[in-house]
Write an enzyme that holds these catalytic residues in place. Structure first.
Site, short mmCIF file in Angstrom:
data_model
loop_
_atom_site.label_atom_id
_atom_site.label_comp_id
_atom_site.label_asym_id
_atom_site.label_seq_id
_atom_site.Cartn_x
_atom_site.Cartn_y
_atom_site.Cartn_z
N GLY A 12 11.43 60.92 -53.06
CA GLY A 12 10.42 61.55 -52.20
C GLY A 12 10.42 60.99 -50.79
O GLY A 12 11.43 60.50 -50.29
N ASN A 225 -3.60 49.71 -45.10
CA ASN A 225 -3.95 51.12 -44.88
C ASN A 225 -5.44 51.31 -44.67
O ASN A 225 -5.87 52.12 -43.86
CB ASN A 225 -3.45 51.97 -46.06
CG ASN A 225 -1.98 52.31 -45.91
OD1 ASN A 225 -1.41 52.16 -44.84
ND2 ASN A 225 -1.36 52.77 -46.98
N ALA A 226 -6.25 50.54 -45.40
CA ALA A 226 -7.70 50.67 -45.23
C ALA A 226 -8.12 50.26 -43.81
O ALA A 226 -8.95 50.92 -43.18
CB ALA A 226 -8.43 49.80 -46.27
N ARG A 261 -7.77 41.71 -28.10
CA ARG A 261 -8.17 41.44 -29.49
C ARG A 261 -8.28 42.75 -30.28
O ARG A 261 -8.19 42.76 -31.50
CB ARG A 261 -9.52 40.72 -29.53
CG ARG A 261 -9.46 39.32 -28.94
CD ARG A 261 -10.84 38.80 -28.67
NE ARG A 261 -11.59 39.68 -27.76
CZ ARG A 261 -12.85 39.49 -27.41
NH1 ARG A 261 -13.53 38.49 -27.90
NH2 ARG A 261 -13.45 40.32 -26.58
N CYS A 277 -1.46 58.56 -48.08
CA CYS A 277 -1.80 57.15 -48.32
C CYS A 277 -3.25 56.78 -48.06
O CYS A 277 -3.90 56.16 -48.91
CB CYS A 277 -0.92 56.25 -47.47
SG CYS A 277 0.75 56.11 -48.11
N PHE A 339 0.18 66.98 -41.62
CA PHE A 339 -0.90 66.00 -41.39
C PHE A 339 -0.69 65.18 -40.13
O PHE A 339 -1.61 64.53 -39.64
CB PHE A 339 -1.10 65.11 -42.61
CG PHE A 339 -0.16 63.95 -42.72
CD1 PHE A 339 1.10 64.10 -43.28
CD2 PHE A 339 -0.54 62.69 -42.29
CE1 PHE A 339 1.97 63.02 -43.38
CE2 PHE A 339 0.33 61.59 -42.40
CZ PHE A 339 1.58 61.77 -42.94
#
Ligand code: UDX
Ligand code: ADP
Length: 463
Positions: A12, A225-226, A261, A277, A339
């Site tokens: 994939g 990812n979060a 920062r 994801c 996307f």
């Protein structure tokens, strides 16, 4: 252990590009990518390199170079497992759509099937590498299956999450920020880690290869990812405030991003993040936190998803409200369905949800996307199960030309940031549309002033 044969289960968006780069950079290693999906394998083997199933800039040339030399695509899963010293598992891990953890936990059935297959076939010691994004502690489950159902051969399980982003996969693989390899602290575990480190060392500098224990590696993937998704939801939350107050989100993003920062990346306000994801990984994180009774932790991260859903809904609502509270039987042109740009992947694309809301309001949607087929558009809508396939087919159409998609439309919605959209003949588009002609720029890529000069009514995100 000198590695000469690698196999990857799953051809994939992750397995295909990753193995193509390994094959290109390691001509001494035979790389075989296997998949149950015969159509997909046939497409990877298509003589015309432009027909490979995944669109990624630069990928088809690399496949053409290595295929048949040391890169092979096959449906013979058993043979590839039998021959390989390292087996990458790169199969899909969708969010569960049934039972316990429905809508949150990862569905590990494809992973489990792979583990059972490996256990059945393997006759000598193997290193099994988790490549797919998985909930923390999946390695433990794989190990348990392998150790208890195998032919008494020794398995080492490594976690080696992939950080490539679609649309830039080739560059990300060639020049990764880091390679992460998690393994068992035992001597055998460390030996397995070293074997994989040596593979990557063919093109990645040693200081960029981080080794950890398995769980740190698994958790780092979910949390990287979060954190990225959280930045998008943060800027999108502020975009709504900007629309109310007269501040401009692009200016705010630039101002805060110059703080070293904070940094400038991932501060683009948009109609909402998509992709296979971000949502899945955060839902996993939330599920894991809940399963340990950490409700505040779970709620904190879930808010990133709630904000993203709100942003998509808000975009659809804005279109309806601006078009005098009705889009019934009005043609709305969608520029973009993927996307993000430079991919033909549509998983969790904001376009799907915006289209769904507008179809509920009886709009007629006309899609133009440079890389997405009408079949895929319909599949995406049908998957939501909001209405019958027949009703979806009547409500949405696709065009090969953006000018045809926009002709007679009341509004244009930009859902993907494809570069080509900026260069269209916008005067020609304006002339062919119903008036007033609206543009809802869900990606803030078009030139507001230029469009307003032509006569468009332009609304971006966050200004
Ligand atoms: C992501 C991670 O970046 C990658 O490291 C991981 O391995 C898989 O998940 P991907 O989903 O392919 O990669 O694309 P990404 O570039 O992260 O974009 C995700 C979504 O966020 C897209 O819909 C994109 O348009 C959106 N986005 C991104 C924004 O809306 N604003 C931004 O500033 C950045
Ligand atoms: P990703 O974005 O994670 O790469 P994809 O859905 O694009 O996800 O690819 C996963 C691939 O794994 C699919 O092509 C699917 O057919 C394949 N696959 C799933 N289960 C198995 C299995 N048991 N054996 C071989 N291939 C599998």
């Amino acid at each position: 252990m000198k590695i000469t044969k690698i196999c990857c289960i799953g051809a994939g968006y992750v397995g295909g590009p990753t193995m193509a780069i390994i094959a290109q950079k390691c001509p001494h290693i035979q790389v075989t990518v296997v998949d149950l999906n015969a159509e997909r394998i046939a497409a990877w083997n298509d003589e015309d390199q432009n027909n490979i199933p995944i669109y990624e800039p630069g990928l088809s040339d690399i496949v053409a170079e290595a295929r048949g030399r040391n890169l092979f695509f096959s449906t013979d899963v058993d043979k590839a497992i039998d021959e390989a010293q390292i087996i990458f598992i790169s199969v899909n891990t969708p969010t569960k759509t049934y039972g316990k953890g429905k809508g949150m936990a990862a569905d590990l059935k494809y992973i489990e099937l792979c583990a059972r297959q490996i256990a059945k076939i393997a006759k000598d010691d193997k290193i099994v590498v988790e490549k797919s994004t998985l909930p923390v502690r999946t390695a433990e489950a794989i190990k348990s299956i392998l150790d208890n159902t195998g032919n008494h051969v020794k398995f080492q399980i490594l976690s080696n999450p992939e950080f490539l982003a679609e649309g830039t996969a080739v560059q990300d693989l060639l020049n990764p920020d880091r390679i992460l390899i998690g393994g068992d602290p035992s001597a055998e575990g460390q030996e397995a880690i070293q074997a994989l480190v040596e593979v990557y060392s063919n093109w990645v500098a040693p200081e960029k290869i981080l080794t950890t224990n398995v769980w740190s590696s698994e958790l780092s993937k979910l949390t990287a990812n979060a954190f990225l998704a959280q930045r998008i939801s943060s800027i999108n939350a502020l975009s709504e405030l900007c629309e109310k107050t007269g501040a401009d989100i692009n200016e705010v993003a630039r101002a805060i991003g110059t703080d070293s920062r904070i940094g400038p990346k991932f501060l683009k306000a948009s109609v909402g993040f998509g992709g296979s994801c971000f949502q899945k990984d955060i839902l996993n994180l939330v599920y894991i936190a809940k399963s340990y009774g950490l409700n505040e932790v779970a709620d904190y991260w879930e808010q990133v998803i709630i904000m993203n859903d709100h942003q998509k809904k808000r975009f659809a609502n804005k279109i309806v409200q601006t078009l005098y509270n009705t889009v019934s039987d009005k043609k709305i042109a969608f520029l973009g369905w993927a996307f993000k740009k430079d991919t033909n992947d549509t998983r969790e694309s904001a376009a799907i949800y915006v289209a769904n809301d507008l179809i509920n309001e009886h709009a007629q949607i006309a899609v133009y996307d440079p890389k997405v087929s009408h079949k895929k558009v319909l599949n995406d809508l049908d998957y939501l199960e909001s209405r019958t396939a027949e009703k979806n087919a009547n409500a949405i159409s696709s065009f090969d030309s953006p000018y045809e998609a926009c002709k007679d439309a009341h509004a244009i919605a930009v859902l993907t940031e494809w570069d080509e959209f900026v260069h269209y003949d916008w005067q020609k588009i304006y002339d062919s549309m119903q008036k007033p002609a609206f543009v809802f720029d869900g990606r803030n890529i078009l030139d507001k002033k230029a469009l307003e000069t032509i006569g468009f009514v332009y609304q971006g995100i966050g200004s």
